[in-house]
Write a protein that holds these residues in place. Sequence first.
Motif, PDB file in Angstrom:
ATOM      1  N   GLN A 127      37.060  38.490  34.624  1.00 34.65           N
ATOM      2  CA  GLN A 127      36.081  38.354  35.693  1.00 34.65           C
ATOM      3  C   GLN A 127      36.388  37.189  36.398  1.00 34.65           C
ATOM      4  OE1 GLN A 127      32.191  39.025  34.639  1.00 34.65           O
ATOM      5  NE2 GLN A 127      31.245  38.138  36.531  1.00 34.65           N
ATOM      6  N   VAL A 128      36.221  36.851  37.744  1.00 34.89           N
ATOM      7  CA  VAL A 128      36.615  35.889  38.737  1.00 34.89           C
ATOM      8  C   VAL A 128      35.314  35.221  39.220  1.00 34.89           C
ATOM      9  CG1 VAL A 128      37.522  35.246  40.789  1.00 34.89           C
ATOM     10  CG2 VAL A 128      38.690  36.930  39.361  1.00 34.89           C
ATOM     11  N   HIS A 129      35.302  33.915  39.081  1.00 33.53           N
ATOM     12  CA  HIS A 129      34.124  33.272  39.668  1.00 33.53           C
ATOM     13  C   HIS A 129      34.804  32.681  40.930  1.00 33.53           C
ATOM     14  CE1 HIS A 129      30.761  30.989  40.018  1.00 33.53           C
ATOM     15  NE2 HIS A 129      31.165  30.043  39.904  1.00 33.53           N
ATOM     16  N   LEU A 130      33.927  32.388  42.038  1.00 33.48           N
ATOM     17  CA  LEU A 130      34.389  32.003  43.100  1.00 33.48           C
ATOM     18  C   LEU A 130      33.293  30.945  43.637  1.00 33.48           C
ATOM     19  CD1 LEU A 130      35.287  35.283  45.107  1.00 33.48           C
ATOM     20  CD2 LEU A 130      36.958  34.129  43.952  1.00 33.48           C
ATOM     21  N   VAL A 131      34.058  29.938  44.404  1.00 37.02           N
ATOM     22  CA  VAL A 131      32.990  28.926  44.832  1.00 37.02           C
ATOM     23  C   VAL A 131      33.653  28.556  46.302  1.00 37.02           C
ATOM     24  CG1 VAL A 131      32.152  26.676  44.605  1.00 37.02           C
ATOM     25  CG2 VAL A 131      32.805  27.919  42.663  1.00 37.02           C
ATOM     26  N   GLU A 132      32.833  28.699  47.352  1.00 35.51           N
ATOM     27  CA  GLU A 132      33.307  28.224  48.791  1.00 35.51           C
ATOM     28  C   GLU A 132      33.136  26.749  49.053  1.00 35.51           C
ATOM     29  OE1 GLU A 132      31.806  32.710  49.163  1.00 35.51           O
ATOM     30  OE2 GLU A 132      31.326  30.752  48.277  1.00 35.51           O
ATOM     31  N   SER A 133      33.518  26.232  49.991  1.00 37.16           N
ATOM     32  CA  SER A 133      33.515  25.025  50.526  1.00 37.16           C
ATOM     33  C   SER A 133      34.143  24.771  51.969  1.00 37.16           C
ATOM     34  CB  SER A 133      33.723  23.847  49.592  1.00 37.16           C
ATOM     35  OG  SER A 133      35.398  23.975  49.653  1.00 37.16           O
ATOM     36  N   ALA A 135      39.000  29.960  42.738  1.00 37.45           N
ATOM     37  CA  ALA A 135      38.831  30.691  41.819  1.00 37.45           C
ATOM     38  C   ALA A 135      39.018  30.338  40.456  1.00 37.45           C
ATOM     39  CB  ALA A 135      39.662  32.209  42.056  1.00 37.45           C
ATOM     40  N   SER A 136      38.123  30.809  39.681  1.00 39.73           N
ATOM     41  CA  SER A 136      38.413  30.517  38.167  1.00 39.73           C
ATOM     42  C   SER A 136      38.107  31.657  37.259  1.00 39.73           C
ATOM     43  CB  SER A 136      37.511  29.530  37.632  1.00 39.73           C
ATOM     44  OG  SER A 136      35.982  29.548  37.566  1.00 39.73           O
ATOM     45  N   TYR A 173      29.726  31.890  55.466  1.00 37.05           N
ATOM     46  CA  TYR A 173      30.767  32.820  55.100  1.00 37.05           C
ATOM     47  C   TYR A 173      30.792  32.765  53.473  1.00 37.05           C
ATOM     48  CZ  TYR A 173      32.010  32.334  60.052  1.00 37.05           C
ATOM     49  OH  TYR A 173      32.056  32.607  61.285  1.00 37.05           O
ATOM     50  N   TYR A 174      31.370  33.803  53.107  1.00 40.00           N
ATOM     51  CA  TYR A 174      31.610  34.229  51.801  1.00 40.00           C
ATOM     52  C   TYR A 174      33.017  34.524  51.396  1.00 40.00           C
ATOM     53  CZ  TYR A 174      26.464  34.974  51.875  1.00 40.00           C
ATOM     54  OH  TYR A 174      25.029  34.749  52.013  1.00 40.00           O
ATOM     55  N   CYS A 175      33.458  34.271  50.567  1.00 34.62           N
ATOM     56  CA  CYS A 175      34.761  35.086  49.957  1.00 34.62           C
ATOM     57  C   CYS A 175      34.595  35.836  48.841  1.00 34.62           C
ATOM     58  CB  CYS A 175      35.923  33.726  49.474  1.00 34.62           C
ATOM     59  SG  CYS A 175      35.395  32.821  48.093  1.00 34.62           S
ATOM     60  N   ALA A 176      35.537  36.968  48.939  1.00 33.34           N
ATOM     61  CA  ALA A 176      34.988  38.017  47.769  1.00 33.34           C
ATOM     62  C   ALA A 176      36.447  38.338  47.354  1.00 33.34           C
ATOM     63  CB  ALA A 176      34.366  39.312  48.809  1.00 33.34           C
ATOM     64  N   SER A 234      33.488  47.377  48.403  1.00 36.02           N
ATOM     65  CA  SER A 234      34.832  47.237  47.694  1.00 36.02           C
ATOM     66  C   SER A 234      35.099  46.046  46.827  1.00 36.02           C
ATOM     67  CB  SER A 234      35.809  47.406  48.674  1.00 36.02           C
ATOM     68  OG  SER A 234      35.705  48.610  49.654  1.00 36.02           O
ATOM     69  N   TYR A 235      34.277  45.219  47.090  1.00 33.65           N
ATOM     70  CA  TYR A 235      34.646  43.858  46.501  1.00 33.65           C
ATOM     71  C   TYR A 235      33.515  43.524  45.354  1.00 33.65           C
ATOM     72  CZ  TYR A 235      37.878  43.362  50.189  1.00 33.65           C
ATOM     73  OH  TYR A 235      38.519  43.569  51.276  1.00 33.65           O
ATOM     74  N   PRO A 236      33.791  43.379  44.050  1.00 34.71           N
ATOM     75  CA  PRO A 236      32.714  43.025  43.030  1.00 34.71           C
ATOM     76  C   PRO A 236      32.675  41.519  42.852  1.00 34.71           C
ATOM     77  CG  PRO A 236      34.971  43.760  42.174  1.00 34.71           C
ATOM     78  CD  PRO A 236      34.965  44.063  43.579  1.00 34.71           C
ATOM     79  N   TYR A 237      33.485  40.710  43.163  1.00 40.43           N
ATOM     80  CA  TYR A 237      33.293  39.244  43.214  1.00 40.43           C
ATOM     81  C   TYR A 237      32.921  38.730  44.311  1.00 40.43           C
ATOM     82  CZ  TYR A 237      35.517  41.054  38.689  1.00 40.43           C
ATOM     83  OH  TYR A 237      35.747  41.788  37.761  1.00 40.43           O
ATOM     84  N   TRP A 238      31.909  37.673  44.310  1.00 38.26           N
ATOM     85  CA  TRP A 238      31.596  37.083  45.375  1.00 38.26           C
ATOM     86  C   TRP A 238      31.216  35.659  45.325  1.00 38.26           C
ATOM     87  CZ3 TRP A 238      31.047  39.169  50.569  1.00 38.26           C
ATOM     88  CH2 TRP A 238      31.264  40.748  50.526  1.00 38.26           C
TER      89      TRP A 238
END
Length: 130
Positions: free
Chosen positions: A1-7, A24-25, A94-97, A116-120
């Motif tokens: 599972q991917v964890h995403l953090v925007e900045s 991502a991590s 703004y989100y990355c996915a 279509s994107y499970p990770y946000w």
Amino acid sequence: QVHLVESGGGLVQAGDSLRLSCVASGGTFSNYRTAWFRQAPGKEREFVAIISGSGAATFYAASVQGRFTASRDNAQNSVHLRMNSLKPEDTAVYYCAAVQGPILPPSARSRSNPNSYPYWGQGTQVTVSS
């Protein structure tokens, strides 16, 4: 599972530039194609751009084509969105996915469908003043 953090969001004037980042991590990031979406108050989430797992392929919404550029650095587990010539109508969160599978699907509809994107990530605010 991917964890995403925007900045990288902020308040800028029309015509200015910003560079958003998404780190991502939790996975091999090059195995995930990654997209940027945005959501303005009272509006639906809107597709902005997508980049393949290798970074070789990109696809943009017509509204940002020629102004925004997506890139990625898989060694740093990051993707970026360079936004030039910003307009007040670019104001949004703004989100990355991300979704597993590095290749862009042939269907533009599939590329741009948020379902279509499970990770946000949690989102970063971009405000463009006129």
